[in-house]
Design an enzyme around this catalytic site. Structure first.
Site, mmCIF file in Angstrom:
data_model
loop_
_atom_site.group_PDB
_atom_site.id
_atom_site.type_symbol
_atom_site.label_atom_id
_atom_site.label_comp_id
_atom_site.label_asym_id
_atom_site.label_seq_id
_atom_site.Cartn_x
_atom_site.Cartn_y
_atom_site.Cartn_z
ATOM 1 C CG ASP A 39 -0.615 -7.254 -5.148
ATOM 2 O OD1 ASP A 39 -1.298 -7.649 -4.227
ATOM 3 O OD2 ASP A 39 0.560 -6.620 -5.276
ATOM 4 N N GLY A 126 10.261 4.070 2.841
ATOM 5 C CA GLY A 126 9.151 3.743 3.927
ATOM 6 C C GLY A 126 7.859 4.607 3.823
ATOM 7 C CB ALA A 127 7.176 7.358 1.626
ATOM 8 N N GLY A 128 5.474 4.058 1.522
ATOM 9 C CA GLY A 128 4.488 3.523 0.573
ATOM 10 C C GLY A 128 4.485 3.876 -0.686
ATOM 11 C CG LEU A 129 5.488 7.265 -2.193
ATOM 12 C CD1 LEU A 129 5.807 8.639 -1.969
ATOM 13 C CD2 LEU A 129 3.876 7.331 -2.852
ATOM 14 C CB SER A 131 11.757 3.477 -1.650
ATOM 15 O OG SER A 131 11.577 2.975 -0.617
ATOM 16 C CB SER A 132 12.001 -1.623 -1.211
ATOM 17 O OG SER A 132 10.481 -2.118 -1.230
ATOM 18 C CD GLU A 164 9.547 -6.773 -1.510
ATOM 19 O OE1 GLU A 164 10.918 -6.322 -2.225
ATOM 20 O OE2 GLU A 164 9.142 -6.211 -0.868
ATOM 21 C CG ASP A 176 4.440 -2.387 -4.895
ATOM 22 O OD1 ASP A 176 3.466 -1.609 -4.999
ATOM 23 O OD2 ASP A 176 4.752 -2.663 -3.642
#
Ligand code: GLA
Length: 380
Positions: A39, A126-129, A131-132, A164, A176
């Protein structure tokens, strides 16, 4: 949490503030099917939204203050309120930095009203999905919704990226937040980051007897502290040396110093893999994307060097148990992998991965099958 997530946020809001919120907005986490670390190189990505979301219940305030609370397992944590006029990078820590960063950016866009915000959600952290980003996008929609502004999704994505990058301090790209904002039910989003062109490509793995299994290694990662920024700077240097605007335009690695060659190789081949994946999906040749996923993992592990032993074990064990392909997703250095699994082998793959983790002495991974869900929006 899903359909009740909005109620959880609204109920906690009522308890804290003595009145119903003016609205509830929500945004999903994401899985990126393929197209990793492309990206910020102006390349291609192919994410889908997962059913896990972050909800923000919100009402306006007249005093330029943002109050924040979050509900976790029925417990409400109330954060220190932030005064909009005093927000600057470095003034908010922990999870508060994400909504505060969004408020800081929106203030610069003339959206400067205070608000009471109550957050609930079930995107694993913190799972690379992502969330933030789901928190940032839901906050952005809430603050914009309260102010009555209705900017384009691409503007919102850019503002969230600014929050970010400049406030939280993570030099991330556009994958994301765009996924969270623009993905739709039952599709993967084919995004050309350079042009902003988007195409919703139907994605129904189930109709082909397949599942996308998410394997959360539970190794928590941070994009602020990891080698993410270093990789990004490496790509920029490589583009400079090659005399191109970004690695999207690189035809090969010739002319690059040894340490930059693998970075360029990854970006060039990963962009090609995204294009091939899109082509295969359009031809309904789902099983054939398996080897592309595995090649993506090998490239991220060996060339881009952002994998970790838990992600490698997850991908290898999944393939050994019958997955057609598997790869780490997101920034790397921890987080999650995905595996493309024939439905009838799902249990075998889960057991294989769990056993491989136990044999290595790793903690138990969390696994679930992910189906493309709806993007961000207003719930109430
Ligand atoms: C993280 C970043 C994204 C993207 C991925 C890697 O998720 O937030 O912008 O760079 O890593 O593809």
């Amino acid at each position: 949490m899903n359909s009740t997530g909005s109620n959880i946020a609204a109920d906690a809001f009522r308890r804290l503030h003595g009145a119903a919120p003016a609205g509830v907005w929500s945004a999903p986490g994401r899985v990126n099917l393929i197209g990793e670390h492309t990206d910020y190189n102006d390349g291609f990505v192919l994410p889908f939204a997962i059913p896990h979301r972050t909800w923000v219940a919100a009402s306006p305030r007249e005093d330029g203050v943002i109050t924040l609370a979050s509900v976790q397992d029925g417990q409400v944590e109330v954060a220190e309120p932030v005064r909009l006029a005093e927000l600057e990078p470095g003034t908010a820590q922990g999870w508060v930095a994400y909504p505060a960063g969004v408020a800081w950016v929106l203030r610069q866009q003339g959206v400067g009203g205070g608000a009471d915000l109550v957050v609930a959600g079930d995107v694993p952290r913190g799972a690379g999905l992502s969330s933030s980003h789901s928190l940032e996008v839901a906050t952005a929609l809430a603050l914009l919704g309260l102010s009555g502004a209705d900017p384009s999704k691409s503007d919102i994505a850019k503002w969230v990226q600014q929050a970010e990058n400049d406030f939280v301090g993570a030099p991330t790209g556009l994958l994301d937040q765009t996924a969270s904002l623009c993905c739709t039910d039952a599709h993967v989003l084919f995004l050309d980051v350079r042009s902003g062109r988007q195409e919703q490509v139907p994605f129904d793995a189930g109709a082909h007897g397949l599942e996308v299994l998410v394997i959360d290694t539970r190794v928590s990662h941070s994009l602020v502290e990891s080698g993410y920024g270093e990789r990004r700077r490496g790509c920029e240097r490589a583009a400079d040396v090659l005399g191109v605007a970004s690695l999207r335009d690189a035809a090969g690695e010739e002319g690059l110093p040894d340490e930059l060659r693998p970075l360029a190789r990854h970006v060039i081949t990963e962009n090609e893999r995204v294009l091939k994946t899109v082509e295969l999906l359009k031809q309904e040749r789902y099983a054939e994307i398996g080897p592309l996923l595995s090649a993506s993992h090998a490239s991220l592990r060996d060339d881009y060097r952002v994998s970790c032993v838990e992600l490698d074990v997850a991908a290898e064990a999944a393939e050994k148990a019958g997955a057609l392909g598997a790869r780490m997703i997101g920034g790397g250095f921890g987080g999650s992998a995905i595996a493309l699994v024939p439905r009838e082998l799902r249990e075998r793959v889960e057991t294989g991965v769990a056993e491989a983790f136990a044999a290595q002495g790793f903690g138990s991974p969390r696994m679930f099958a992910a189906v493309p869900a709806a993007g961000a929006g207003r719930d109430v």
